[in-house]
Design an enzyme around this catalytic site. Structure first.
Site, short mmCIF file in Angstrom:
data_model
loop_
_atom_site.label_atom_id
_atom_site.label_comp_id
_atom_site.label_asym_id
_atom_site.label_seq_id
_atom_site.Cartn_x
_atom_site.Cartn_y
_atom_site.Cartn_z
N GLY A 65 2.38 -5.05 7.80
CA GLY A 65 1.39 -5.82 7.04
C GLY A 65 0.24 -6.21 7.95
O GLY A 65 -0.01 -5.56 8.97
N THR A 92 -2.18 -8.23 10.63
CA THR A 92 -1.97 -8.82 11.95
C THR A 92 -1.79 -10.34 11.82
O THR A 92 -0.96 -10.94 12.51
CB THR A 92 -3.15 -8.47 12.88
OG1 THR A 92 -3.19 -7.04 13.01
CG2 THR A 92 -3.00 -9.09 14.25
N CYS A 114 -3.33 1.65 6.64
CA CYS A 114 -3.59 1.06 7.96
C CYS A 114 -4.18 2.10 8.91
O CYS A 114 -4.81 1.74 9.89
CB CYS A 114 -2.31 0.49 8.53
SG CYS A 114 -1.01 1.71 8.52
N ASN A 146 0.81 -1.24 0.00
CA ASN A 146 0.00 0.00 0.00
C ASN A 146 0.84 1.28 0.00
O ASN A 146 0.39 2.31 -0.50
CB ASN A 146 -1.06 0.00 1.12
CG ASN A 146 -0.46 -0.02 2.50
OD1 ASN A 146 0.71 -0.32 2.68
ND2 ASN A 146 -1.27 0.31 3.49
N GLU A 181 4.35 -3.54 12.61
CA GLU A 181 3.36 -2.50 12.28
C GLU A 181 2.21 -3.23 11.60
O GLU A 181 2.30 -3.58 10.42
CB GLU A 181 3.99 -1.47 11.34
CG GLU A 181 5.11 -0.66 11.93
CD GLU A 181 4.64 0.35 12.96
OE1 GLU A 181 3.42 0.59 13.06
OE2 GLU A 181 5.49 0.89 13.67
N GLU A 195 7.99 3.57 14.69
CA GLU A 195 8.84 3.96 13.55
C GLU A 195 8.85 5.47 13.42
O GLU A 195 7.92 6.15 13.85
CB GLU A 195 8.32 3.31 12.27
CG GLU A 195 8.50 1.81 12.31
CD GLU A 195 8.22 1.11 11.00
OE1 GLU A 195 7.42 1.62 10.19
OE2 GLU A 195 8.80 0.04 10.78
N ALA A 211 6.38 -6.50 -1.12
CA ALA A 211 5.18 -7.26 -1.48
C ALA A 211 5.28 -7.71 -2.93
O ALA A 211 5.90 -7.05 -3.76
CB ALA A 211 3.95 -6.38 -1.29
N ARG A 260 10.98 4.00 5.90
CA ARG A 260 10.70 4.25 7.32
C ARG A 260 11.50 3.28 8.20
O ARG A 260 11.88 3.59 9.32
CB ARG A 260 9.19 4.10 7.57
CG ARG A 260 8.69 4.78 8.78
CD ARG A 260 7.21 5.01 8.74
NE ARG A 260 6.45 3.79 8.97
CZ ARG A 260 5.12 3.73 9.00
NH1 ARG A 260 4.41 4.83 8.81
NH2 ARG A 260 4.49 2.62 9.22
P1 NAP Z 1 0.09 -9.03 4.27
O1 NAP Z 1 -0.68 -10.00 3.46
O2 NAP Z 1 0.39 -9.37 5.67
O3 NAP Z 1 1.45 -8.79 3.42
C1 NAP Z 1 2.45 -7.89 3.84
C2 NAP Z 1 3.82 -8.45 3.45
O4 NAP Z 1 4.01 -9.69 4.11
C3 NAP Z 1 3.98 -8.75 1.97
O5 NAP Z 1 5.31 -8.50 1.60
C4 NAP Z 1 3.66 -10.23 1.89
O6 NAP Z 1 4.25 -10.86 0.76
C5 NAP Z 1 4.33 -10.69 3.16
N1 NAP Z 1 3.86 -11.99 3.65
C6 NAP Z 1 2.62 -12.51 3.61
N2 NAP Z 1 2.63 -13.75 4.19
C7 NAP Z 1 3.90 -13.98 4.61
C8 NAP Z 1 4.56 -15.06 5.27
N3 NAP Z 1 3.91 -16.18 5.63
N4 NAP Z 1 5.88 -14.96 5.53
C9 NAP Z 1 6.55 -13.84 5.19
N5 NAP Z 1 6.00 -12.79 4.54
C10 NAP Z 1 4.69 -12.85 4.26
O7 NAP Z 1 -0.59 -7.61 4.31
P2 NAP Z 1 -1.29 -6.83 3.11
O8 NAP Z 1 -2.67 -7.32 2.95
O9 NAP Z 1 -0.42 -6.87 1.90
O10 NAP Z 1 -1.24 -5.35 3.69
C11 NAP Z 1 -2.34 -4.79 4.31
C12 NAP Z 1 -2.24 -4.87 5.81
O11 NAP Z 1 -1.09 -4.17 6.26
C13 NAP Z 1 -3.40 -4.22 6.50
O12 NAP Z 1 -3.82 -5.00 7.58
C14 NAP Z 1 -2.82 -2.90 7.01
O13 NAP Z 1 -3.50 -2.36 8.10
C15 NAP Z 1 -1.43 -3.30 7.32
N6 NAP Z 1 -0.53 -2.14 7.32
C16 NAP Z 1 -0.05 -1.70 8.51
C17 NAP Z 1 0.77 -0.59 8.56
C18 NAP Z 1 1.32 -0.09 9.87
O14 NAP Z 1 2.25 0.72 9.84
N7 NAP Z 1 0.80 -0.50 11.01
C19 NAP Z 1 1.10 0.08 7.39
C20 NAP Z 1 0.59 -0.39 6.18
C21 NAP Z 1 -0.23 -1.51 6.17
P3 NAP Z 1 3.36 -11.14 -0.57
O15 NAP Z 1 3.00 -9.82 -1.13
O16 NAP Z 1 4.31 -11.87 -1.43
O17 NAP Z 1 2.18 -11.94 -0.13
#
Ligand code: NAP
Length: 437
Positions: free
Chosen positions: A186, A188, A242, A107, A208, A417, A132, A115
């Site tokens: 990413g 939770t 997020c 995103n 995060e 961060e 990602a 960061r």
């Molecule tokens: P996600 O599915 O958890 O993916 C995030 C990253 O983790 C991607 O690089 C993904 O790779 C990788 N990943 C997924 N499964 C993994 C595993 N088993 N082992 C290692 N890496 C793995 O999250 P998303 O849907 O892309 O992102 C949206 C989420 O991020 C939302 O919940 C949002 O709130 C949160 N977010 C939080 C913040 C914060 O600062 N708190 C900021 C931005 C977003 P792939 O792309 O290859 O699957």
């Protein structure tokens, strides 16, 4: 595995040339990002879909972390502690943790990397970044600029991989004994998997994770300010941040006026389209799964009595485009008020008392950002202190910047961060006792 050698704790006079070199190279990396802002922004729009103007904003935001941590690199102070014994002197050194594995989402394909990397390199660590699958190009473009900035080979490493390989790559990064630190942004659910991996070798972790931000509008609010904040906080990046508002809580006295003005603003100011068109404010969602989640939340809410004020369905442009949507008559029994939608859906719950609003806001297993609008100073202090979140916007819908600590409580994560605190995530504290003096 350190860049270019441990930072020394202690007083300003101990600043070494190596430290200045780290600072200077990070600064140069920042300048190169700003010089190439247009090209970097176009890469983001091409791979993520967000409007070019937002992508340009992301590059400025992203680069600001390199600038900030170039400065913070020179302020890694240790301590001298008064010793309890006469013949002892006690020092505290701050040293880099070592290799940091950095896993980031799609995103903010650039800013979620800098960061972390800005802080890690400033502390003297090296990094391995796994971006990602949907957005690897911004990470690689940053690598090209890192080379140009004179960051030594092997300090900023990128490992893009397809989704089939993600779990395996993630496991290696989070279990290899050479890696000392994991920093993840990413969902939770993924964060919990990585925490389990990290437990095997007891690595330092920063997480995060997901949010579920409440946006409360009290009767005392300036309604026009609240509408402007709501629009920015909800629909930025088509609702895919997020810290985007996930649920609106609006007090009964101001409810109808807020909803009417908010709906008008949505219809007038938001334009769905190709991110490269100058008029576009709302790009597509990242993929079909994301669209299905928004549809599911709307269907569930409507089936339980919510009303669609505007939007409500896929956009006529097709594919992953979705209409900015506003729902009223929403209750806490509906899915959209229980979990992160991560899309352009604004559900409005009507409430009567401040205590009720705070209770609804806090009834979540996550706590990242929270926003509220009020002109009553006593209420502002009360509510700011009561909200169970890591970041609060008071009469403000967009709150993150390099100088301020970003992070959440509960299942929204661990650590902070940016800000003066961000560098601590990449530093070990070493206590040195000089005896027999
Ligand atoms: P996600 O599915 O958890 O993916 C995030 C990253 O983790 C991607 O690089 C993904 O790779 C990788 N990943 C997924 N499964 C993994 C595993 N088993 N082992 C290692 N890496 C793995 O999250 P998303 O849907 O892309 O992102 C949206 C989420 O991020 C939302 O919940 C949002 O709130 C949160 N977010 C939080 C913040 C914060 O600062 N708190 C900021 C931005 C977003 P792939 O792309 O290859 O699957």
């Amino acid at each position: 595995p350190r860049f270019p050698v441990p930072a020394c704790g202690g007083h300003g006079s101990l600043v070494s040339p190596l430290l200045q070199e780290r600072s200077a190279r990070l600064r140069r990396w920042y300048e190169l990002m700003m010089e190439n802002k247009e090209e970097l922004a176009r890469i983001i729009t091409a791979e993520n879909g967000k409007p070019l103007k937002e992508a340009q904003g992301e590059i400025t935001y992203s680069a600001s972390f390199l600038e900030w941590f170039a400065e913070e690199a020179r302020r890694i102070y240790g301590d001298v502690i008064p010793a309890s014994a006469k013949d002892r002197r006690v020092l505290v050194l701050k040293q880099p943790v070592g290799v940091a594995a950095i896993i980031t989402p799609w995103n903010f394909p650039s800013a979620m990397i800098t960061r972390k990397v800005g802080a890690a390199l400033a502390a003297g660590c090296t990094v391995v970044v796994k971006p990602a699958e949907d957005t690897p190009l911004s990470a690689l473009a940053l690598g090209e600029l890192a080379n140009q900035a004179g960051i030594p080979a092997g300090v900023y490493n990128v490992v893009p991989c397809s989704r089939q390989q993600t779990a395996a790559v993630g496991e290696v990064l989070c279990t290899d004994p050479l890696v000392s630190k994991i920093s993840f942004t990413g969902s939770t659910a993924t964060g919990k998997i990585l925490l389990k991996h990290a437990a095997g070798t007891v690595k330092r972790v920063s997480m995060e994770l997901g949010g579920h931000a409440p946006f409360i509008v009290f009767d005392s609010a300036n309604v026009d300010q609240a509408v402007a904040g709501a629009l920015a906080s909800k629909y930025r990046n088509s609702g895919q941040t997020c810290v985007c508002t996930n649920r609106f809580l609006v007090q009964k006295g101001i409810h109808d006026e807020f909803v009417e003005k908010f709906a008008k603003a949505i219809d007038k100011e938001l334009h769905v389209g190709n991110g490269f068109d100058a008029k576009t404010t709302q790009g597509p969602l990242i993929n079909e799964k994301a669209v299905e989640k928004v549809e599911k939340h709307i269907k569930d809410a409507v089936s339980q009595g919510a009303s669609v004020v505007t939007g409500g369905k896929r956009h006529s442009l097709g594919k992953n485009f979705f209409e900015p949507t506003l729902l009223t008559n929403v209750t806490t029994k509906m899915l959209c008020t229980q979990e992160e939608t991560f899309g352009p859906l604004a559900p409005v719950i009507r409430f009567e008392t401040e205590a009720e609003a705070v209770a609804i806001a806090n009834a979540a297993n996550v706590g990242l950002a929270g926003y509220f609008y009020s002109q009553d100073p006593a209420q502002i202090w009360r509510v700011a202190e009561q909200l169970e979140v890591g970041m609060v916007g008071v009469n403000e819908g967009i709150i993150s910047s390099a100088e301020c600590p970003f992070g959440g409580v509960k299942e929204s994560g661990l650590g902070r961060e940016g800000s003066k605190y961000g560098i601590d995530e990449y530093l070990e504290i070493k206590y040195v006792c000089f005896g027999g003096l």
